[in-house]
Design a protein around this motif. Sequence first.
Motif, PDB file in Angstrom:
ATOM      1  N   GLU A   2       0.560  -1.056  -0.187  1.00  0.00           N
ATOM      2  CA  GLU A   2      -0.117   0.033   0.022  1.00  0.00           C
ATOM      3  C   GLU A   2       1.325   1.120   0.347  1.00  0.00           C
ATOM      4  O   GLU A   2       0.648   2.603  -0.280  1.00  0.00           O
ATOM      5  CB  GLU A   2      -1.265  -0.255   1.302  1.00  0.00           C
ATOM      6  N   ARG A   3       2.241   1.489   0.945  1.00  0.00           N
ATOM      7  CA  ARG A   3       3.317   2.105  -0.015  1.00  0.00           C
ATOM      8  C   ARG A   3       3.824   2.870  -0.993  1.00  0.00           C
ATOM      9  O   ARG A   3       3.892   3.465  -1.222  1.00  0.00           O
ATOM     10  CB  ARG A   3       4.258   2.069   1.822  1.00  0.00           C
ATOM     11  N   LYS A   4       3.562   1.534  -2.047  1.00  0.00           N
ATOM     12  CA  LYS A   4       4.034   1.764  -3.246  1.00  0.00           C
ATOM     13  C   LYS A   4       3.701   2.561  -3.819  1.00  0.00           C
ATOM     14  O   LYS A   4       2.242   2.554  -4.158  1.00  0.00           O
ATOM     15  CB  LYS A   4       4.221   0.417  -3.694  1.00  0.00           C
ATOM     16  N   SER A   5       4.537   3.565  -4.646  1.00  0.00           N
ATOM     17  CA  SER A   5       3.404   4.722  -5.960  1.00  0.00           C
ATOM     18  C   SER A   5       3.077   3.771  -7.042  1.00  0.00           C
ATOM     19  O   SER A   5       3.791   2.589  -7.299  1.00  0.00           O
ATOM     20  CB  SER A   5       4.208   5.414  -5.995  1.00  0.00           C
ATOM     21  N   ILE A   6       2.059   3.774  -7.346  1.00  0.00           N
ATOM     22  CA  ILE A   6       1.240   3.411  -9.068  1.00  0.00           C
ATOM     23  C   ILE A   6       2.285   3.638 -10.004  1.00  0.00           C
ATOM     24  O   ILE A   6       2.605   4.894 -10.320  1.00  0.00           O
ATOM     25  CB  ILE A   6      -0.286   3.573  -8.919  1.00  0.00           C
ATOM     26  N   ALA A 138     -13.653  -4.094  -3.762  1.00  0.00           N
ATOM     27  CA  ALA A 138     -13.371  -3.503  -4.288  1.00  0.00           C
ATOM     28  C   ALA A 138     -12.421  -2.348  -3.518  1.00  0.00           C
ATOM     29  O   ALA A 138     -12.696  -2.209  -2.115  1.00  0.00           O
ATOM     30  CB  ALA A 138     -13.451  -2.105  -5.397  1.00  0.00           C
ATOM     31  N   VAL A 139     -10.794  -1.933  -3.935  1.00  0.00           N
ATOM     32  CA  VAL A 139     -10.012  -0.833  -3.242  1.00  0.00           C
ATOM     33  C   VAL A 139     -10.953   0.241  -3.104  1.00  0.00           C
ATOM     34  O   VAL A 139     -10.815   0.643  -4.163  1.00  0.00           O
ATOM     35  CB  VAL A 139      -8.418  -1.032  -4.477  1.00  0.00           C
ATOM     36  N   PRO A 140     -10.537   0.364  -1.877  1.00  0.00           N
ATOM     37  CA  PRO A 140     -11.438   1.831  -1.722  1.00  0.00           C
ATOM     38  C   PRO A 140     -10.627   2.709  -2.282  1.00  0.00           C
ATOM     39  O   PRO A 140      -9.519   2.371  -2.476  1.00  0.00           O
ATOM     40  CB  PRO A 140     -11.185   2.290  -0.282  1.00  0.00           C
ATOM     41  N   VAL A 231     -13.361   9.108 -19.827  1.00  0.00           N
ATOM     42  CA  VAL A 231     -12.904   8.830 -18.409  1.00  0.00           C
ATOM     43  C   VAL A 231     -12.101   8.352 -17.677  1.00  0.00           C
ATOM     44  O   VAL A 231     -10.981   8.438 -16.887  1.00  0.00           O
ATOM     45  CB  VAL A 231     -14.428   7.990 -17.495  1.00  0.00           C
ATOM     46  N   ILE A 232     -11.397   7.611 -19.316  1.00  0.00           N
ATOM     47  CA  ILE A 232     -10.371   6.760 -18.714  1.00  0.00           C
ATOM     48  C   ILE A 232      -8.941   7.652 -18.709  1.00  0.00           C
ATOM     49  O   ILE A 232      -7.609   7.163 -17.575  1.00  0.00           O
ATOM     50  CB  ILE A 232     -10.323   5.802 -19.753  1.00  0.00           C
ATOM     51  N   SER A 233      -9.291   8.664 -19.664  1.00  0.00           N
ATOM     52  CA  SER A 233      -7.563   9.234 -19.458  1.00  0.00           C
ATOM     53  C   SER A 233      -7.353  10.027 -17.394  1.00  0.00           C
ATOM     54  O   SER A 233      -6.387  10.249 -16.985  1.00  0.00           O
ATOM     55  CB  SER A 233      -6.868  10.389 -20.182  1.00  0.00           C
ATOM     56  N   PRO A 234      -8.740  11.046 -17.672  1.00  0.00           N
ATOM     57  CA  PRO A 234      -8.305  11.329 -15.848  1.00  0.00           C
ATOM     58  C   PRO A 234      -8.241  10.122 -14.531  1.00  0.00           C
ATOM     59  O   PRO A 234      -7.580  10.507 -14.022  1.00  0.00           O
ATOM     60  CB  PRO A 234     -10.213  11.816 -15.793  1.00  0.00           C
ATOM     61  N   VAL A 235      -8.843   9.638 -15.007  1.00  0.00           N
ATOM     62  CA  VAL A 235      -8.731   7.952 -14.013  1.00  0.00           C
ATOM     63  C   VAL A 235      -6.948   7.980 -13.986  1.00  0.00           C
ATOM     64  O   VAL A 235      -6.455   7.736 -12.605  1.00  0.00           O
ATOM     65  CB  VAL A 235      -9.329   6.728 -14.071  1.00  0.00           C
ATOM     66  N   LEU A 236      -6.587   7.273 -15.305  1.00  0.00           N
ATOM     67  CA  LEU A 236      -5.263   7.172 -15.362  1.00  0.00           C
ATOM     68  C   LEU A 236      -4.223   8.308 -14.712  1.00  0.00           C
ATOM     69  O   LEU A 236      -3.157   7.737 -13.549  1.00  0.00           O
ATOM     70  CB  LEU A 236      -4.412   6.624 -16.013  1.00  0.00           C
ATOM     71  N   GLU A 237      -4.675   9.795 -14.954  1.00  0.00           N
ATOM     72  CA  GLU A 237      -4.267  10.311 -14.267  1.00  0.00           C
ATOM     73  C   GLU A 237      -3.915  10.949 -12.649  1.00  0.00           C
ATOM     74  O   GLU A 237      -3.316  11.393 -12.456  1.00  0.00           O
ATOM     75  CB  GLU A 237      -4.387  12.346 -15.245  1.00  0.00           C
ATOM     76  N   PHE A 238      -4.909  10.364 -12.501  1.00  0.00           N
ATOM     77  CA  PHE A 238      -5.812  10.598 -11.195  1.00  0.00           C
ATOM     78  C   PHE A 238      -4.633   9.746 -10.305  1.00  0.00           C
ATOM     79  O   PHE A 238      -3.814   9.825  -9.144  1.00  0.00           O
ATOM     80  CB  PHE A 238      -6.956  10.520 -10.978  1.00  0.00           C
ATOM     81  N   VAL A 239      -4.578   8.372 -10.371  1.00  0.00           N
ATOM     82  CA  VAL A 239      -4.009   7.329 -10.497  1.00  0.00           C
ATOM     83  C   VAL A 239      -2.351   7.253 -10.418  1.00  0.00           C
ATOM     84  O   VAL A 239      -1.809   6.640  -9.693  1.00  0.00           O
ATOM     85  CB  VAL A 239      -4.526   6.165 -10.791  1.00  0.00           C
ATOM     86  N   ALA A 240      -2.017   8.172 -11.630  1.00  0.00           N
ATOM     87  CA  ALA A 240      -0.446   7.660 -11.412  1.00  0.00           C
ATOM     88  C   ALA A 240       0.638   8.016 -11.038  1.00  0.00           C
ATOM     89  O   ALA A 240       0.004   8.997 -10.043  1.00  0.00           O
ATOM     90  CB  ALA A 240      -0.383   8.648 -13.004  1.00  0.00           C
ATOM     91  N   GLY A 241       1.152   7.178 -10.035  1.00  0.00           N
ATOM     92  CA  GLY A 241       2.788   7.807  -8.433  1.00  0.00           C
ATOM     93  C   GLY A 241       2.124   8.031  -7.218  1.00  0.00           C
ATOM     94  O   GLY A 241       2.532   8.426  -6.782  1.00  0.00           O
ATOM     95  N   LYS A 242       0.461   8.016  -7.339  1.00  0.00           N
ATOM     96  CA  LYS A 242       0.040   7.793  -5.428  1.00  0.00           C
ATOM     97  C   LYS A 242       0.161   6.590  -5.192  1.00  0.00           C
ATOM     98  O   LYS A 242       0.830   5.357  -6.157  1.00  0.00           O
ATOM     99  CB  LYS A 242      -1.329   8.247  -5.724  1.00  0.00           C
ATOM    100  N   THR A 243      -0.006   6.452  -4.086  1.00  0.00           N
ATOM    101  CA  THR A 243      -0.482   5.252  -3.455  1.00  0.00           C
ATOM    102  C   THR A 243      -1.149   4.941  -3.268  1.00  0.00           C
ATOM    103  O   THR A 243      -3.013   5.139  -3.613  1.00  0.00           O
ATOM    104  CB  THR A 243       0.346   4.833  -1.810  1.00  0.00           C
ATOM    105  N   ILE A 244      -1.743   3.574  -3.380  1.00  0.00           N
ATOM    106  CA  ILE A 244      -3.229   2.703  -2.966  1.00  0.00           C
ATOM    107  C   ILE A 244      -3.999   3.425  -1.774  1.00  0.00           C
ATOM    108  O   ILE A 244      -4.840   3.522  -2.499  1.00  0.00           O
ATOM    109  CB  ILE A 244      -3.222   0.878  -2.738  1.00  0.00           C
ATOM    110  N   LYS A 245      -3.556   3.732  -0.729  1.00  0.00           N
ATOM    111  CA  LYS A 245      -3.579   4.531  -0.290  1.00  0.00           C
ATOM    112  C   LYS A 245      -4.205   5.738  -0.497  1.00  0.00           C
ATOM    113  O   LYS A 245      -5.490   6.148   0.425  1.00  0.00           O
ATOM    114  CB  LYS A 245      -3.124   4.443   0.940  1.00  0.00           C
ATOM    115  N   GLU A 246      -4.037   5.959  -1.443  1.00  0.00           N
ATOM    116  CA  GLU A 246      -4.921   7.765  -1.482  1.00  0.00           C
ATOM    117  C   GLU A 246      -5.721   8.167  -2.243  1.00  0.00           C
ATOM    118  O   GLU A 246      -6.236   9.154  -2.782  1.00  0.00           O
ATOM    119  CB  GLU A 246      -2.745   8.890  -1.544  1.00  0.00           C
ATOM    120  N   LEU A 247      -5.824   6.786  -3.089  1.00  0.00           N
ATOM    121  CA  LEU A 247      -6.724   6.636  -4.144  1.00  0.00           C
ATOM    122  C   LEU A 247      -7.946   7.236  -3.575  1.00  0.00           C
ATOM    123  O   LEU A 247      -8.251   6.956  -2.469  1.00  0.00           O
ATOM    124  CB  LEU A 247      -6.828   5.597  -4.718  1.00  0.00           C
TER     125      LEU A 247
END
Length: 247
Positions: A2-6, A138-140, A231-247
């Motif tokens: 969960e600490r690893k960035s995506i 699902a992952v929250p 929706v796909i580009s904004p979703v991928l831009e949002f998750v990029a580089g974040k940790t799972i916990k930050e989603l």
Amino acid sequence: MERKSIKSVLVLVAMEAEALPLVNILDLKEDVPPRIAPPAPAVSYTGEKFGITINVVRNGKCQLHGVDNVGTVPAAVTAYLAVHELKPDLVISVGTAGGFKARGAAIGDVFLATAFANHDRRIPIPGFDKYGVWRIDAVPAPNLREALSLKEGVVSSGNSLDYSKEDWDQLHANEAAVKEMEAAGISWVAHLHNVPFLALKSITDIVDGDRPPQEEFLENLHSAAQALQRVISPVLEFVAGKTIKEL
Ligand code: ADE
């Protein structure tokens, strides 16, 4: 985990008509030679965007019938092979689905899954009954949901476009907002590999409406695929580089 960035996201899609708009907008290239070896019919596409690796993998065509492989079996086989080969940090099942208007669904909406379950695996033997339904969260992703103003709800999977009386009862027991044919199978594979799993489902037809699903599905497939493309580009831009916990 969960600490690893995506840094790598695997997007799993059943149908070519759902996958190609995503491949185009993300400017991905088909992997030649194939990353997922024959005889698996899956087709994969790869690119770098938002500083991460993105793979879109579709199930490919049925050799006997020429149509896209759909349903939980091809979804789980493709997911298993793709996760094994690509080792993603996050898996997202993207596709079209039926929606329940009683749970706020309208045609063209994109839903973010809160949980996954089956509605057509009936095994009335202690232990196997719960196994059949399966159900896993699902992952929250509350920040993602809010940032993109997505609706949310339980995604229930089965291997028919229509439903029997027994399916209907289990859809309600599952508190399904969304009915489709893949996500629960993929959720099992993601669970086996301990990979975080999300789903984005665009509504083509209203399950608790009065029209046959196949009519509404064919009528709205194109516009629902376009909604996923938006929706796909904004979703991928949002998750990029974040940790799972930050989603
Ligand atoms: N995909 C699109 N609409 C669906 C429905 N009503 N049931 C299952 N899968 C679907």
